[in-house]
Scaffold this motif. Structure first.
Motif, PDB file in Angstrom:
ATOM      1  N   ARG A 181       0.652  -1.239  -0.044  1.00 36.12           N
ATOM      2  CA  ARG A 181      -0.134   0.014  -0.112  1.00 36.12           C
ATOM      3  C   ARG A 181       0.907   1.325   0.100  1.00 36.12           C
ATOM      4  O   ARG A 181       0.500   2.315  -0.794  1.00 36.12           O
ATOM      5  CB  ARG A 181      -0.994   0.018   1.066  1.00 36.12           C
ATOM      6  CG  ARG A 181      -2.015  -1.403   1.086  1.00 36.12           C
ATOM      7  CD  ARG A 181      -2.684  -1.293   2.516  1.00 36.12           C
ATOM      8  NE  ARG A 181      -3.858  -0.473   2.542  1.00 36.12           N
ATOM      9  CZ  ARG A 181      -4.515  -0.269   3.549  1.00 36.12           C
ATOM     10  NH1 ARG A 181      -4.604  -1.190   4.479  1.00 36.12           N
ATOM     11  NH2 ARG A 181      -5.407   0.575   3.448  1.00 36.12           N
ATOM     12  N   GLN A 182       1.939   1.329   0.694  1.00 40.92           N
ATOM     13  CA  GLN A 182       2.692   2.417   0.960  1.00 40.92           C
ATOM     14  C   GLN A 182       3.482   2.814  -0.480  1.00 40.92           C
ATOM     15  O   GLN A 182       3.611   3.882  -0.965  1.00 40.92           O
ATOM     16  CB  GLN A 182       3.542   2.732   2.163  1.00 40.92           C
ATOM     17  CG  GLN A 182       4.556   3.743   2.247  1.00 40.92           C
ATOM     18  CD  GLN A 182       5.114   3.892   3.538  1.00 40.92           C
ATOM     19  OE1 GLN A 182       5.208   2.754   4.405  1.00 40.92           O
ATOM     20  NE2 GLN A 182       5.687   4.880   4.104  1.00 40.92           N
ATOM     21  N   ALA A 183       4.030   1.564  -1.051  1.00 40.94           N
ATOM     22  CA  ALA A 183       4.693   1.835  -2.070  1.00 40.94           C
ATOM     23  C   ALA A 183       4.092   1.987  -3.326  1.00 40.94           C
ATOM     24  O   ALA A 183       4.396   2.116  -4.522  1.00 40.94           O
ATOM     25  CB  ALA A 183       5.737   0.489  -2.287  1.00 40.94           C
ATOM     26  N   ARG A 184       2.828   1.470  -3.015  1.00 46.50           N
ATOM     27  CA  ARG A 184       1.847   1.446  -4.156  1.00 46.50           C
ATOM     28  C   ARG A 184       2.300   0.612  -5.417  1.00 46.50           C
ATOM     29  O   ARG A 184       2.441   0.985  -6.598  1.00 46.50           O
ATOM     30  CB  ARG A 184       1.556   2.982  -4.877  1.00 46.50           C
ATOM     31  CG  ARG A 184       0.897   3.716  -3.631  1.00 46.50           C
ATOM     32  CD  ARG A 184       0.233   5.112  -4.267  1.00 46.50           C
ATOM     33  NE  ARG A 184      -0.830   4.830  -5.303  1.00 46.50           N
ATOM     34  CZ  ARG A 184      -2.248   4.324  -5.016  1.00 46.50           C
ATOM     35  NH1 ARG A 184      -2.326   4.157  -3.630  1.00 46.50           N
ATOM     36  NH2 ARG A 184      -3.133   4.095  -5.836  1.00 46.50           N
ATOM     37  N   VAL A 185       2.422  -0.708  -5.064  1.00 54.69           N
ATOM     38  CA  VAL A 185       2.905  -1.705  -5.926  1.00 54.69           C
ATOM     39  C   VAL A 185       2.248  -2.840  -5.627  1.00 54.69           C
ATOM     40  O   VAL A 185       1.971  -3.277  -4.673  1.00 54.69           O
ATOM     41  CB  VAL A 185       4.540  -2.140  -5.802  1.00 54.69           C
ATOM     42  CG1 VAL A 185       4.954  -3.094  -6.735  1.00 54.69           C
ATOM     43  CG2 VAL A 185       5.296  -0.970  -6.121  1.00 54.69           C
ATOM     44  N   VAL A 186       1.675  -3.208  -6.837  1.00 56.32           N
ATOM     45  CA  VAL A 186       0.854  -4.537  -6.962  1.00 56.32           C
ATOM     46  C   VAL A 186       2.214  -5.724  -7.723  1.00 56.32           C
ATOM     47  O   VAL A 186       2.603  -5.687  -8.523  1.00 56.32           O
ATOM     48  CB  VAL A 186      -0.198  -4.842  -7.971  1.00 56.32           C
ATOM     49  CG1 VAL A 186      -0.656  -6.241  -8.174  1.00 56.32           C
ATOM     50  CG2 VAL A 186      -1.405  -3.907  -7.483  1.00 56.32           C
TER      51      VAL A 186
END
Length: 218
Positions: A181-186
């Motif tokens: 969530r913080q890095a915004r990476v799936v």
């Protein structure tokens, strides 16, 4: 192409979604665009990796394995309903029954006009899990839908957990993913697991996620 050049290309790329448009989760699985390009519309990036997922197996899975094998001898899992009844639901019911957790089916979620629809299955534990059935048995398109649903869950839930988990399945094949969530990476797992052959592995991951005690600090 260098990282800077890729970043500049992303900045100049024309939007592929209508900013004023309305999109359901299932609609994203129908779009002809690359998963990474769709996620970029939400300022999220995509990474493929061999994920080290949580694992726990607190039950003896033999009876479930026998049930799934019997189901496959009785039912041709060619249709989506057959796959749900014969393979997906028995596995998720087993997990939820052990945990005494609810299994939400066709669970409605609305964040905004571009993030709305229903989660096929949702297990609302402290470390919740989204499960979707791949439409037309297409795992690649199904993962696109799953990734968007994880983005929606990020905005919808009040939970502070730093990672959100999900899986897309055809019933006999399961693929997992997670959203940092913080890095915004799936992160998309490059591995896929077959049922019933890899049943213990699938169950172990499902239990590992839903029984884990999440760390706060998203």
């Amino acid at each position: 192409m260098t990282d800077n050049m890729q970043a500049m290309a992303a900045m100049t790329r024309a939007p592929i979604l209508d900013p004023a448009g309305s999109y359901t989760f299932s609609k994203y699985a129908e779009l002809p665009f690359d998963t990474a390009d769709i996620l970029a519309e939400f300022d999220v990036s995509l990474k493929n990796a061999s994920l080290q997922l949580p694992q726990r197996l607190p039950i003896d899975s033999k009876s479930l394995e026998i049930e799934l094998q019997e189901n496959l001898t009785l039912v041709d899992p060619a249709s989506e309903i057959a796959r749900r009844e014969a393979l997906i639901f028995p596995i998720l019911k087993t997990v939820c029954k052990f945990m005494q957790a609810p299994l939400k089916i066709e669970y409605p979620v609305r964040v905004n006009p571009r993030l709305k629809g229903t989660f096929d299955y949702f297990i609302p534990t402290p470390q919740s899990l989204v499960v979707i059935e791949a439409k037309n048995a297409d795992l690649a398109k199904g993962f696109t839908q799953l990734a968007v649903e994880l983005i929606a869950l990020d905005q919808w839930t009040s939970s502070p957990v730093p990672i959100l988990y999900g899986t897309v399945t055809t019933g006999d094949t399961w693929k997992f993913g997670l959203f940092e969530r913080q890095a915004r990476v799936v992160h998309k797992d490059i591995n896929a697991y077959a049922v019933p052959n890899d049943l213990n592995r699938v169950l172990g991951i499902l239990f590992g996620i839903t029984l884990s005690i999440p760390e706060e600090g998203a």
